[in-house]
Design a protein around this motif. Structure first.
Motif, PDB file in Angstrom:
ATOM      1  N   LEU A 128       1.038  -1.203  -0.096  1.00 37.04           N
ATOM      2  CA  LEU A 128       0.151  -0.062   0.155  1.00 37.04           C
ATOM      3  C   LEU A 128       0.839   1.130  -0.161  1.00 37.04           C
ATOM      4  N   CYS A 129       1.712   1.088   0.800  1.00 39.36           N
ATOM      5  CA  CYS A 129       2.927   2.125   0.682  1.00 39.36           C
ATOM      6  C   CYS A 129       3.528   2.702  -0.396  1.00 39.36           C
ATOM      7  N   LEU A 130       4.046   1.423  -0.935  1.00 39.32           N
ATOM      8  CA  LEU A 130       4.522   1.539  -2.435  1.00 39.32           C
ATOM      9  C   LEU A 130       3.741   2.055  -3.418  1.00 39.32           C
ATOM     10  N   VAL A 131       2.480   1.692  -3.535  1.00 38.36           N
ATOM     11  CA  VAL A 131       1.529   1.830  -4.614  1.00 38.36           C
ATOM     12  C   VAL A 131       0.905   3.232  -4.410  1.00 38.36           C
ATOM     13  N   LEU A 132       0.729   3.931  -3.008  1.00 41.51           N
ATOM     14  CA  LEU A 132       0.127   5.226  -3.220  1.00 41.51           C
ATOM     15  C   LEU A 132       1.313   6.034  -3.273  1.00 41.51           C
ATOM     16  N   ALA A 133       2.563   5.703  -3.084  1.00 39.05           N
ATOM     17  CA  ALA A 133       3.751   6.675  -3.354  1.00 39.05           C
ATOM     18  C   ALA A 133       3.839   6.822  -4.859  1.00 39.05           C
ATOM     19  N   ARG A 134       3.711   5.483  -5.448  1.00 37.45           N
ATOM     20  CA  ARG A 134       3.679   5.392  -6.819  1.00 37.45           C
ATOM     21  C   ARG A 134       2.915   6.245  -7.553  1.00 37.45           C
ATOM     22  N   ARG A 146      -7.832  17.903  -8.071  1.00 33.46           N
ATOM     23  CA  ARG A 146      -8.857  17.459  -8.714  1.00 33.46           C
ATOM     24  C   ARG A 146      -9.535  16.440  -7.984  1.00 33.46           C
ATOM     25  N   PRO A 147     -11.060  16.486  -7.746  1.00 37.11           N
ATOM     26  CA  PRO A 147     -11.458  15.357  -6.963  1.00 37.11           C
ATOM     27  C   PRO A 147     -11.306  14.048  -7.673  1.00 37.11           C
ATOM     28  N   TRP A 148     -11.695  13.719  -8.845  1.00 36.91           N
ATOM     29  CA  TRP A 148     -11.713  12.434  -9.456  1.00 36.91           C
ATOM     30  C   TRP A 148     -10.238  11.968  -9.533  1.00 36.91           C
ATOM     31  N   VAL A 149      -9.100  12.707  -9.437  1.00 34.69           N
ATOM     32  CA  VAL A 149      -7.794  12.051  -9.195  1.00 34.69           C
ATOM     33  C   VAL A 149      -8.100  11.387  -8.064  1.00 34.69           C
ATOM     34  N   LEU A 150      -8.578  11.620  -6.935  1.00 33.06           N
ATOM     35  CA  LEU A 150      -8.651  10.862  -5.459  1.00 33.06           C
ATOM     36  C   LEU A 150      -9.229   9.640  -5.711  1.00 33.06           C
ATOM     37  N   ILE A 151      -9.967   9.320  -6.675  1.00 35.98           N
ATOM     38  CA  ILE A 151     -10.898   8.169  -6.795  1.00 35.98           C
ATOM     39  C   ILE A 151     -10.006   6.836  -6.658  1.00 35.98           C
ATOM     40  N   PRO A 152      -9.189   6.671  -7.674  1.00 34.91           N
ATOM     41  CA  PRO A 152      -8.333   5.488  -7.654  1.00 34.91           C
ATOM     42  C   PRO A 152      -7.531   5.263  -6.521  1.00 34.91           C
ATOM     43  N   PRO A 153      -6.842   6.115  -5.881  1.00 36.28           N
ATOM     44  CA  PRO A 153      -5.982   5.796  -4.734  1.00 36.28           C
ATOM     45  C   PRO A 153      -7.000   5.624  -3.585  1.00 36.28           C
ATOM     46  N   THR A 154      -8.306   6.083  -3.394  1.00 33.80           N
ATOM     47  CA  THR A 154      -9.198   6.035  -2.397  1.00 33.80           C
ATOM     48  C   THR A 154      -9.509   4.444  -2.193  1.00 33.80           C
ATOM     49  N   LEU A 155      -9.823   3.961  -3.619  1.00 32.40           N
ATOM     50  CA  LEU A 155     -10.438   2.517  -3.711  1.00 32.40           C
ATOM     51  C   LEU A 155      -8.951   1.574  -3.377  1.00 32.40           C
ATOM     52  N   LEU A 156      -7.897   2.406  -4.002  1.00 29.31           N
ATOM     53  CA  LEU A 156      -6.586   1.521  -3.308  1.00 29.31           C
ATOM     54  C   LEU A 156      -6.412   1.218  -1.835  1.00 29.31           C
ATOM     55  N   THR A 172      -5.515  -4.154  12.078  1.00 28.84           N
ATOM     56  CA  THR A 172      -4.635  -4.096  10.705  1.00 28.84           C
ATOM     57  C   THR A 172      -5.660  -3.321   9.833  1.00 28.84           C
ATOM     58  N   ALA A 173      -6.747  -3.499   9.690  1.00 23.79           N
ATOM     59  CA  ALA A 173      -7.884  -2.691   8.871  1.00 23.79           C
ATOM     60  C   ALA A 173      -7.514  -0.953   9.333  1.00 23.79           C
ATOM     61  N   GLY A 174      -7.515  -0.901  10.494  1.00 15.39           N
ATOM     62  CA  GLY A 174      -7.233   0.648  11.013  1.00 15.39           C
ATOM     63  C   GLY A 174      -6.026   1.016  10.644  1.00 15.39           C
ATOM     64  N   MET A 175      -5.038  -0.072  10.702  1.00 16.26           N
ATOM     65  CA  MET A 175      -3.623   0.616  10.441  1.00 16.26           C
ATOM     66  C   MET A 175      -3.649   0.930   8.865  1.00 16.26           C
ATOM     67  N   LEU A 176      -4.212   0.032   8.069  1.00 16.77           N
ATOM     68  CA  LEU A 176      -4.167   0.538   6.734  1.00 16.77           C
ATOM     69  C   LEU A 176      -4.881   1.687   6.026  1.00 16.77           C
ATOM     70  N   LEU A 177      -5.813   1.973   6.857  1.00  9.77           N
ATOM     71  CA  LEU A 177      -6.641   3.424   6.699  1.00  9.77           C
ATOM     72  C   LEU A 177      -5.662   4.490   7.149  1.00  9.77           C
ATOM     73  N   MET A 178      -5.187   4.466   8.306  1.00 10.46           N
ATOM     74  CA  MET A 178      -4.595   5.539   8.917  1.00 10.46           C
ATOM     75  C   MET A 178      -3.174   5.885   8.073  1.00 10.46           C
ATOM     76  N   VAL A 179      -2.406   4.610   7.816  1.00  9.40           N
ATOM     77  CA  VAL A 179      -1.267   5.072   6.954  1.00  9.40           C
ATOM     78  C   VAL A 179      -1.728   5.569   5.436  1.00  9.40           C
ATOM     79  N   GLY A 180      -2.774   4.750   4.907  1.00  9.35           N
ATOM     80  CA  GLY A 180      -3.101   5.640   3.811  1.00  9.35           C
ATOM     81  C   GLY A 180      -3.663   6.933   3.803  1.00  9.35           C
ATOM     82  N   GLY A 181      -4.428   6.992   4.865  1.00 12.71           N
ATOM     83  CA  GLY A 181      -4.735   8.626   5.122  1.00 12.71           C
ATOM     84  C   GLY A 181      -3.555   9.610   5.124  1.00 12.71           C
ATOM     85  N   ALA A 182      -2.547   9.048   6.036  1.00 11.42           N
ATOM     86  CA  ALA A 182      -1.489   9.916   6.477  1.00 11.42           C
ATOM     87  C   ALA A 182      -0.644  10.280   4.990  1.00 11.42           C
TER      88      ALA A 182
END
Lengths: 386, 628
Positions: A128-134, A146-156, A172-182
């Protein structure tokens, strides 16, 4: 400045010998210190028997160090390239365990590969870290607005988090959400969007509570967290005993092998999720603060690397990894101290078990890779750059 | 290039700023962790230390050894003895069934034993012992010990159990110990009562002196793990052993009296030192087995015991209330002397006394002719006592009787003591709401009618006559060893303030009963010089003899069903010229006092005097205590 950087950055990559010379040994030593505290605690948890847990843990750590150094040598460009495929693999595995995974601790969590047990959710923490960074690496600050640009990473983020929650693994679910959010946050997503998501999150939580999406035991954990005496011999038992153990340790602790709560079995899971409690009982507040300090230093190390790095991919990756480490130790210690519900997150490097250790060692490896190539460019589009 | 650079710079600015914000947040969170650690370990540390000790330390109550009960010479009447119990720890045997079978080959187990063991196993944690068999004999213990290698999980545990070497013979006095019931536990805060298997005194001396006999609980502090398994003993404080109780009984005499009295269906006897009040024997037959109460009675056993017509559960010596019959005549005589009737005054007995339309018969149909007081006692002439009772009235008789301990609780250390009844005008008015009739005075004069007394009271009465009118009180316990180790002193009793002449008349009359021909107990005299007894017979009717029956001829006791026969009574003291012992015997529905009760009293008093320590060894017991 930027132009010079580009010229330094290409041809991409350093030679292996140059990379080895760049290895941040202070990071390796810091990691080894934390792991050593873990060995001592596992020795004590087994009542002075090194064979029970400590020796195995040392072997794992030795493997982990090798993995860390090996990943530290990998080219950032290559990491950016495999980000999407790796994420895809992790997601498929998550779906796979949903149907065919081994059941442990009342939840479907791992795949038995005979050699070791693979937890797709741990793999997902890294990918998740790798793919969001990418993903954010490829966007300009304007594009992020732009809002729609955020749709793919939100789904990720939402997809794996939902699957993990279904397992069910709240922590773990909470961790994924929080790391993603950060990562969203530091990537520059606008403030007001977080406000909306936060509001939606609260509504979602209320709906989830009432719709039966949460398992009864998860609800029980939350309720018990709010009032431990509600179930003093059941779910509340863990927390009550944990607080007794910590509190009775005092400033200097009862001494190794002397913790009556841990040694006499009043403390559940003393070698895994509640290892920090045992440390607090036997080594006291001094020991507890030492561990918190060492972990904070590791997080600071990661954040410092992120700030020192020129490429956006490297910055976001290093920061994501640092956040992962932070949430790991924060959730675990806050949980055993009774600050948050018991969610079953181990204390990496110290808790007995290979999975969490492998995740953070891979993470440290990535940190190292970013550090070594802190001044290098990473192509915006992996196909047409370079 | 410039645009890219600019874009990168703004990107980096946002990144740096936001990382700084999150960094601050993280520091705040780590700070929260550190403060939480400080709060738990320093501020609340003491509280949690206590809680962790509570977890770790298991307090186990240790049973103190119960005090012994001894007779006056130190012979144990109630002791503790080791009881061997085979126990089994499930986790130590690979196959429970096989172990039980192997055990059964050495010590046979019934189906019930095995079923109970298996049931217990279901409810018990693996490492906790369960009882396989209680109360093993020494041979069985040896056999088990020898075969222990083949009996994995089995071991022998030693408990203390209460043992009464004399069994039923002392059961009425000692009582027994048994498991406390809910009410006992409610009323007594002693933690011992809350321990499984602990027994408390439930009757007799065991109950009355339970606090002294019980002692104080000991405590063992065990370190336990979360499953409750004891790991080691941290501290141990032995309990305070219960105090020993020295009774006044002479168990040899008591046992003799019990056996002698057992020749009859049911009865009671008391033997008492007339100066000290020490009860040397206090017997009630039939008796019961106190060990049955120790292990707990089944419903059937309880039913059988409590419905037995011979009343084995009642201590008849203190709780049996019988009309005293002619043994009461000393009281009527004494009341008359006090009222001014001279002992030489004569009354003519024709065999019947007429009062208005009612006829009061003497036991001897032909009558006794002209009798004075001592002869009236000797012959037990009813008409004489009808006459003097009529002259002095019931209230004077009642007052004298009460001075001699009748109609009162003696305050013995036994539960269930009964007061009997000495009636007078006030009593009848209060209890029955009726006025006193003179005929009732006549009946009372010969110890019949409303009057009831217990065998113990009759013994006390006799002792007070024998000792020269001192208000001696009976006692069963000489001392509690721990409380007064050196207190061998005897109590001092006040005088009743009666003329010695009067008492001498009574003693002379009783002497003549036994030691002159035609005396009602002449056949049961003691003709060993120096041991002679003086006594008084009594036969108390339990049914009313109608005019019709009297006309047909009064039925002999042998012709009646057991529970309609007369009670046989006898009171006596000995030796006649230097009284030391008083004795009373009541044989329930035994028939005539002279034929049934007197021989028993005689045998008891012979045995008693033979056993007298001053006879056996003049220096053994501080000599005789002289009353002025």
């Amino acid at each position: 400045m930027g132009i010079e950087l580009h010229s330094v950055g290409s041809p991409p990559g350093l030679r292996l010998s140059q990379r080895i010379r760049q290895i941040p040994w202070s990071l390796v030593i810091l990691v080894a210190m934390v792991a050593s505290i873990g060995f001592v605690m596992l020795y004590s948890a087994a009542g002075g028997d090194p064979d029970r847990w400590m020796n195995k843990q040392m072997i794992r750590f030795a493997v982990g160090i090798c993995v860390m150094l090996a990943i530290g040598m990998v080219d950032l460009q290559r990491l950016a390239k495999i980000a999407y495929p790796l994420y895809a693999v992790a997601l498929v595995l998550l779906i796979y365990v949903e149907f065919a995974g081994e059941i442990g601790m009342g939840a479907q969590r791992w795949i038995d590969l005979k050699v070791f047990q693979l937890q797709p959710s741990e793999l997902m923490k890294i990918s998740l870290c790798l793919v969001l960074a990418r993903y954010f690496h490829g966007l300009s600050y304007e594009e992020i607005g732009r809002p729609w640009v955020l749709i793919p990473p939100t789904l990720l983020v939402i997809l794996p988090a939902g699957l993990v929650l279904k397992q069910p693994d709240l922590g773990t679910a909470g961790m994924l959400l929080m790391v993603g959010g950060a990562i969203f946050f530091v990537a520059g997503v606008r403030w007001w969007k977080f406000a909306i998501v936060f509001a939606l999150g609260i509504v979602g939580a209320v709906v989830a509570w009432n719709s039966g999406f949460l398992h009864d035991y998860q609800k029980a954990r939350v309720l018990t967290f709010l009032d431990p005496s509600r179930d003093a011999l059941g779910s509340g038992y863990h927390i009550t005993q944990s607080k007794i153990a910590l509190g009775s340790g005092g400033v200097w602790g009862k001494g190794l092998l002397q913790g009556s709560q841990a040694q006499l079995n009043f403390l559940p899971e003393r070698h895994t999720d509640f290892v920090f409690t045992m440390l607090g009982e036997e080594l006291g507040m001094v020991g507890g603060l030492l561990v918190l300090t060492l972990y904070s230093l590791l997080v600071v190390y990661g954040v410092a690397i992120a700030l020192r790095t020129r490429s956006h991919f490297g910055r976001l990756l290093a920061f994501g990894i640092a956040m992962n480490i932070f949430f790991y130790f924060f959730i675990n210690t806050a949980m055993v101290m009774g600050l948050i519900p018991v969610v079953g997150i181990p204390l990496p490097l110290i808790s007995y078990g290979g999975t969490a250790m492998m995740t953070v060692m891979v993470g440290f490896g990535l940190l190292m890779a970013v550090y070594i190539q802190r001044d290098h460019r990473v192509g915006r589009r992996s196909s047409n750059e370079e | 290039m410039g645009r890219i650079k600019q874009q990168q710079q703004s990107h980096q600015r946002v990144f740096t700023r936001r990382v700084a914000i999150l960094g601050g947040l993280k520091f705040g969170l780590v700070g929260a962790l550190a403060s939480r650690l400080y709060y738990l370990q320093v501020i609340e540390g003491e509280k949690y230390k206590l809680l962790s000790d509570e977890n770790r330390i298991n307090h186990r109550i240790l049973f103190p050894p119960r005090g012994l009960i001894l007779d006056r010479f130190g012979i144990p009447l109630a002791t503790n003895s080791p009881s061997y119990r085979a126990i089994l720890v499930a986790e130590q045997t690979p196959n429970l069934q096989a172990t039980l079978e192997a055990f059964s080959a050495i010590v046979p187990l019934s189906e019930r034993d095995i079923a109970r063991t298996l049931r217990q196993r279901q409810r018990t944690q693996d490492f906790k012992p369960i009882t396989v068999k209680d109360d093993l004999t020494w041979e069985e213990v040896n056999a088990v010990e020898l075969n222990l290698p083949d009996l994995p999980g089995i071991s022998i545990e030693i408990d203390q159990k209460r043992v009464y070497p004399f069994g039923g013979i002392t059961a009425h006095i000692l009582g027994y110990v048994a498991l406390p019931n809910e009410k006992d536990v409610e009323n007594d805060p002693d933690p011992l009562l809350r321990q499984p298997g602990f027994r408390i005194g439930k009757n007799g001396l065991e109950r009355h002196y339970d606090a002294a006999l019980r002692g104080g609980a000991g405590e063992s502090q065990l370190e336990v793990n979360s499953y409750g398994r004891a790991l080691r003993e941290l501290a141990r404080r032995e309990g305070d052993a219960g105090s020993d109780l020295v009774t006044t009984l002479d168990i040899g005499l008591h046992q003799f009296a019990h056996q002698r009295l057992s020749s009859e269906m049911a009865g009671a006897a008391a033997v008492m030192d007339v100066y000290t009040g020490d009860l040397l024997a206090l017997v009630s037959t039939p008796s019961f087995d106190p060990t049955a109460f120790y292990r707990g009675l089944t419903n059937d056993e309880w039913h059988e015991l409590s419905n037995d017509i011979y009343g084995p559960l009642t201590n008849k010596a203190v709780a049996g209330q019988y009309a005293p019959g002619s043994t009461f005549k000393m009281m009527t005589a004494l009341a008359a002397l006090r009222a001014g009737i001279r002992p030489t005054d004569r009354v003519y007995c024709s065999g019947v006394t007429v009062l208005g339309s009612a006829r009061f018969h003497c036991w001897r149909r032909e009558g006794h002719g002209s009798v004075d007081m001592t002869n009236a006692l000797k012959l037990s002439c009813d008409c004489y006592f009808y006459e003097i009772a009529r002259r002095i009235g019931i209230d004077q008789i009642a007052e004298t009787a009460r001075m001699f301990g009748l109609g009162n609780i003696e305050g013995l250390d036994l539960p269930g003591e009964k007061p009997g009844l000495i009636p007078d005008r006030a009593w009848k008015k209060g209890a029955l709401g009726d006025i006193w009739h003179q005929g009732e005075t006549l009946v009372a004069g010969i110890g019949q009618g409303f009057i009831t007394t217990t065998p113990l009271q009759l013994c006390v009465m006799t002792a007070r006559i024998a000792n020269g009118g001192y208000a001696v009180k009976p006692r069963l316990v000489r001392r509690i060893a721990e409380e007064s180790p050196n207190d061998e002193g005897n109590p001092i009793f006040p005088s009743l303030g009666l003329s010695q002449e009067y008492l001498k008349v009574l003693r002379t009359g009783m002497d003549m009963v036994s030691n002159t021909e035609r005396g009602t107990a002449f056949r049961s005299r003691i003709d060993i010089p120096g041991m002679e007894l003086a006594g008084k017979t009594g036969t108390s009717q339990v049914r009313r003899i109608t005019m019709a029956e009297r006309a047909r001829g009064v039925l002999k006791n042998e012709q009646l069903p057991w529970n309609q026969r007369d009670h046989a009574l006898f009171v006596a003291f000995a030796p006649v010229h230097a009284p030391r012992y008083a004795c009373s015997v009541v044989v329930e529905h035994g028939g005539g006092g002279s034929a049934v009760a007197a021989p028993i009293a005689r045998d008891i008093l012979i045995e008693c005097q033979r056993r007298d320590p001053s006879r056996r060894n003049p220096n053994a017991e501080g000599g005789r205590r002289e009353m002025p």
